[in-house]
Design a protein around this motif. Structure first.
Motif, PDB file in Angstrom:
ATOM      1  N   LYS A  26       0.845  -1.200   0.000  1.00 36.61           N
ATOM      2  CA  LYS A  26       0.000   0.000   0.000  1.00 36.61           C
ATOM      3  C   LYS A  26       0.877   1.245   0.000  1.00 36.61           C
ATOM      4  CE  LYS A  26      -1.843   1.757   3.648  1.00 36.61           C
ATOM      5  NZ  LYS A  26      -2.599   2.069   4.863  1.00 36.61           N
ATOM      6  N   ASP A  27       1.995   1.149   0.711  1.00 43.58           N
ATOM      7  CA  ASP A  27       2.937   2.258   0.797  1.00 43.58           C
ATOM      8  C   ASP A  27       3.885   2.188  -0.400  1.00 43.58           C
ATOM      9  OD1 ASP A  27       4.459   4.389   1.621  1.00 43.58           O
ATOM     10  OD2 ASP A  27       5.652   3.214   3.031  1.00 43.58           O
ATOM     11  N   LYS A  28       3.822   3.159  -1.294  1.00 42.90           N
ATOM     12  CA  LYS A  28       4.643   3.158  -2.517  1.00 42.90           C
ATOM     13  C   LYS A  28       6.017   3.775  -2.294  1.00 42.90           C
ATOM     14  CE  LYS A  28       1.434   1.654  -5.323  1.00 42.90           C
ATOM     15  NZ  LYS A  28       1.466   0.427  -5.994  1.00 42.90           N
ATOM     16  N   GLY A  29       6.317   4.105  -1.061  1.00 41.53           N
ATOM     17  CA  GLY A  29       7.588   4.767  -0.761  1.00 41.53           C
ATOM     18  C   GLY A  29       8.771   3.810  -0.785  1.00 41.53           C
ATOM     19  N   GLU A  30       9.806   4.238  -0.144  1.00 41.67           N
ATOM     20  CA  GLU A  30      11.047   3.480  -0.084  1.00 41.67           C
ATOM     21  C   GLU A  30      10.864   2.213   0.763  1.00 41.67           C
ATOM     22  OE1 GLU A  30      15.281   4.556   1.785  1.00 41.67           O
ATOM     23  OE2 GLU A  30      14.406   6.102   0.498  1.00 41.67           O
ATOM     24  N   THR A  31      11.430   1.108   0.305  1.00 42.33           N
ATOM     25  CA  THR A  31      11.341  -0.154   1.039  1.00 42.33           C
ATOM     26  C   THR A  31      12.279  -0.118   2.231  1.00 42.33           C
ATOM     27  OG1 THR A  31      10.884  -1.320  -1.018  1.00 42.33           O
ATOM     28  CG2 THR A  31      11.563  -2.648   0.850  1.00 42.33           C
ATOM     29  N   ASN A  32      11.740  -0.461   3.397  1.00 41.18           N
ATOM     30  CA  ASN A  32      12.571  -0.470   4.594  1.00 41.18           C
ATOM     31  C   ASN A  32      12.668  -1.892   5.148  1.00 41.18           C
ATOM     32  OD1 ASN A  32      10.231  -0.932   6.067  1.00 41.18           O
ATOM     33  ND2 ASN A  32       9.932   1.227   6.530  1.00 41.18           N
TER      34      ASN A  32
END
Length: 69
Positions: A26-32
């Motif tokens: 769901k979060d399209k940001g940076e993979t953590n």
């Protein structure tokens, strides 16, 4: 490998895997790191569901399969 994961348990594991997968993507940001850990957990749940076998269940002697008469 003797089957030790029943149908209801299998469905529950697949549902958890899908929810985790959707939550992570769901979060399209940076993979953590937490996302990677969650994806590994989702993969393990899906794999144990598809194989009908859970190594942790076998360690503790748990079997959720129906007993044959």
């Amino acid at each position: 490998m003797k089957k030790n994961v029943g149908n209801l348990d299998k469905l529950f594991r697949l549902l958890i895997a899908v929810v985790i997968f959707l939550f992570v993507y769901k979060d399209k940001g940076e993979t953590n790191t937490m996302q990677i850990i969650l994806l590994v957990i989702a993969f393990i749940f899906a794999l144990t569901s598809l194989l009908n076998y859970c190594p942790i269940y076998s360690l503790f002697g748990i079997n959720t399969c129906k007993k044959n008469k």
